[in-house]
Every structure is written in C-alpha cells, then in structure tokens.
Design a protein around this motif. Sequence first.
Motif, short mmCIF file in Angstrom:
data_model
loop_
_atom_site.label_atom_id
_atom_site.label_comp_id
_atom_site.label_asym_id
_atom_site.label_seq_id
_atom_site.Cartn_x
_atom_site.Cartn_y
_atom_site.Cartn_z
N ALA A 319 35.22 63.95 80.97
CA ALA A 319 33.79 64.19 81.15
C ALA A 319 33.21 63.30 82.24
N ARG A 320 33.61 62.04 82.27
CA ARG A 320 33.12 61.15 83.33
C ARG A 320 33.55 61.64 84.71
N ALA A 321 34.78 62.10 84.81
CA ALA A 321 35.26 62.59 86.10
C ALA A 321 34.47 63.82 86.54
N ALA A 322 34.15 64.71 85.60
CA ALA A 322 33.37 65.90 85.95
C ALA A 322 31.95 65.55 86.36
N VAL A 323 31.34 64.59 85.68
CA VAL A 323 29.98 64.18 86.04
C VAL A 323 29.99 63.41 87.36
N ALA A 324 31.05 62.65 87.62
CA ALA A 324 31.13 61.87 88.87
C ALA A 324 31.17 62.79 90.09
N GLU A 325 31.66 64.02 89.94
CA GLU A 325 31.66 64.95 91.07
C GLU A 325 30.25 65.36 91.46
N ARG A 326 29.32 65.32 90.53
CA ARG A 326 27.92 65.67 90.82
C ARG A 326 27.09 64.44 91.19
N LEU A 327 27.49 63.25 90.72
CA LEU A 327 26.73 62.03 90.98
C LEU A 327 27.57 61.09 91.84
N PRO A 328 27.28 60.96 93.12
CA PRO A 328 28.09 60.09 93.99
C PRO A 328 28.04 58.62 93.57
#
Length: 451
Positions: A319-328
Amino acid sequence: MTRSTTDEAAAPQLPSPKERRRLREAKSLSEEQVAAAVGVTRATVRSWETGRTSPRGRKRALYAKLIAPELAAPTPEPAAPTPEPEAPTTTPPAAAPVPAGVGVAVPAGVGVAAPVPVGVPVGVPVAVAVAVATQGHPPEAPPDAPPEAQVPVVVADTAAEGEAEEKREVGTEAAGERRLSPAEAFDELYARTAPGLVRQAYLLTGRRALAAESVERAFQLAWHRWPEVAVDRDPAGWVRAAAYEYAMSPWHRLRRAHRHPDAPPTEPGKQALFDALLDLPPAYRRTLLLYDGVGLDLPETAAETEASTPAAAGRLMTARAAVAERLPELAAAGSPAEQSALLHDRLGGLARAEHVPVPQPARAVRTGSEDRARLWTRAAIAGVALLIAVTGLTLHTAPTHYEPPIAPAERVGGVPPRGGPQKLTAQDLKLQKSLREQLSHGPERLLPQLR
C-alpha cells in the motif's frame, strides 16, 4: 483492621492494564509465575491485566515490584520529626504538569507528541507517564489553538487512553469517585471517539453519508452488546472494528446512494492521496489506515484485520508503494519511519479538510439501538406466532388415518376393467358407438357385430 489513607497514598502507581501485560511479557514471565510470586491465582492476574480488578495492599506492591521495579520503589519517610528543616525534595508530586514546550515525542507512526510529567521515574513508558500526569484523561489543546489541533482526528490509542476507557466503560472508577451508569459510560465513549471514527470511515470509503451511517450502526451494536463491550480491553477498538466492517461491506455497491464515491478534494495533493486510497484494495486500505493513520502497531493491525503479522506487513509495504507513486514526497522519504510520519500527517490533513457529517447525539444513537432491537424482537415474535398458527392449521386439516391407495384395474381378455370411471380407448369408443346405433333385437344385444 482498617486501611489508612496514608497507606493508599503510599501504594505504588501501576501502569495501565495493557502496559502491565506488555511489561510481564517483556520480562518473559507467564501468568502462572506471576500468580505464584504474588500469591494469587492465574485468573486474578488475568483480571488485573484486563482492567476488571486492581491489586491492593501488599499484593499491589509485590505485583508492581515484579513487573515494574522502578514504579515500586518506596518513597523514604523520616523516622522521627527533627527540628532541622527538611531539604526540599527533588521529585514533585506525580500529577504535576510539565511546563509548556517540554516533552518527549512519540516515535513516528505511533501517535502525537506527549509531555513527560515531572516526578515519574526514568524508564517509565511515555504512555504511563501521561496517564499519571493527566489522571487518566488525555491532555487538552490550548484554547487559542486552531480547530484542527483542538479536535484530534486520527490519533493513536495510547495505553493511558485505553486505561481511562476501560475504567469509564465498565462504569467503575477509583475508590471514592462516583460510579458511572452504563448510559453515561456509553455517552462518554461516543463523545470522545465518534467524530474521529466518522472521518476515518470517510478515508476508508470515500463516502460521507456511508461513513456517518457506519459509525452510527457500530455504536448501536455496541449499545446492544454493552455488557460485552464494557469489559473489553479496548472498547474504542471494538467500535472501530465494527464500523470498519460495516463500511467495507460489499453489499453497499447495490445501493444507489453509495454506488459511487463523493467528489474528491479540490487541492491537488489531497486529491492525489484520496484517489490513491480508493484505488487500493479494501484490505490494503484498511491496513494502511490502521497503521499509519490511527497508529496501531503491526500485531494489533494484523489482529484487527484478521491476518497474520507477515501478511499485514506485506499489505502495508504494498500500500505504501502504491501511494508513493501518487505522492512524490512520500517516495523521497529516507526511512520507513519518515514515510509513516508523513502519511500520518497527510491522512490527518485530508480527514480534517473534508466536511463530514456531524454524528448524532449519543442519546439518539441509544434510542435508535433500542428501537431497532425492539423492532427485531417484535418481528421474531410475529414470525413465531405465524409459524404456530400454520402448524395448528396443518394439524387440524391433516388426515388422522392412513388410507392405502386402490390398485389400478387391468384389462382381462379384452374386456374393460371394472373399477370405476376411466379413460376409454379407441376400441372401447368404437364398441360404444356400435351398441348405440344397432337395435336391441335378438342375440345381437349379447354379441354385437363390429363393422
């Protein structure tokens, strides 16, 4: 023999029930070993760790010395009064507050910063120190603070708050204080946790109306099962789990009002986080919200999501990796602790920025729960009465004896069987027609001629 007030005041301060169990497990002590050392049964030790009872007197001192020696150190008392003035003690009372600006921050991802009260021995956990300083109540924000700071939205469930909740929900407080009725304990739990739960449910579903409905249904269920919830180790966690389960039910997709999520925020950063959360699978979204938003540790997150600890850790990293793609900025964080702290801030900001519905008053929720239980009770009674009526009617109209069926007749030698009305064959119809057309004279009546 009576216990004096000085003995009660000199009793060692014990941590919260959750902290007692954690300290015992940290020292690799079992419940049987603690019970044997203190001189009680295993059930008594378990009740101490669940918050139902608390040790007193000599057992309290032995128990405190066993799990937390730093809390059991007695305060030295003068043997006899002397004319010399006593040197001022360096340890103020345990409940003395800390001056503003002095405190120890909780590690990232666990919760908000909490000041360490003066007078608590070194080595005591921060949660226990806050409980000593605030008498079991969470610290309040200053009156000049912004509204976001006055109303915590996504805050970790610390051990001090858990201890206060257990006392209030069970309806018993310290000796000498007024006992809380079940309704008062429920109202206090609702007033403290309902606003934050509505915002958490909004982050989980993206639907404001569904979030308010989920929290309301969860508290209705909690009031319906209040004897069970009141003795739970974490009543707020019980209600949170019920609200999450209702909010994540797949049946809501069939409802037209909750088929599509609400409009995302207009700010680009919050909109990106909002879309990233809703794109996650429900189990991953819940794990991320519990760990990085609420501040639970990994075992508690795994237990609430009904998964193993390695599975919960895998969901969290995905989940963190997926959110990190949207939040630089999240991808640029150097360590997992920094990512957790950044996500905690971003989730809290997103929850505070949205105008979610205000929860109904606690009295309305309790009344709704009672009305709902009364409706289901009446429906069950009506169903049972209808079933009894149908059963009675069936017994009244059913035959009282068995009648064997009559065997079908058979044709013998071409002669139709004698067994009552039956369907005539083509040959029978031809014979009937011939008998009706011919005159009844002579032997033809007995043996008609067939053409």
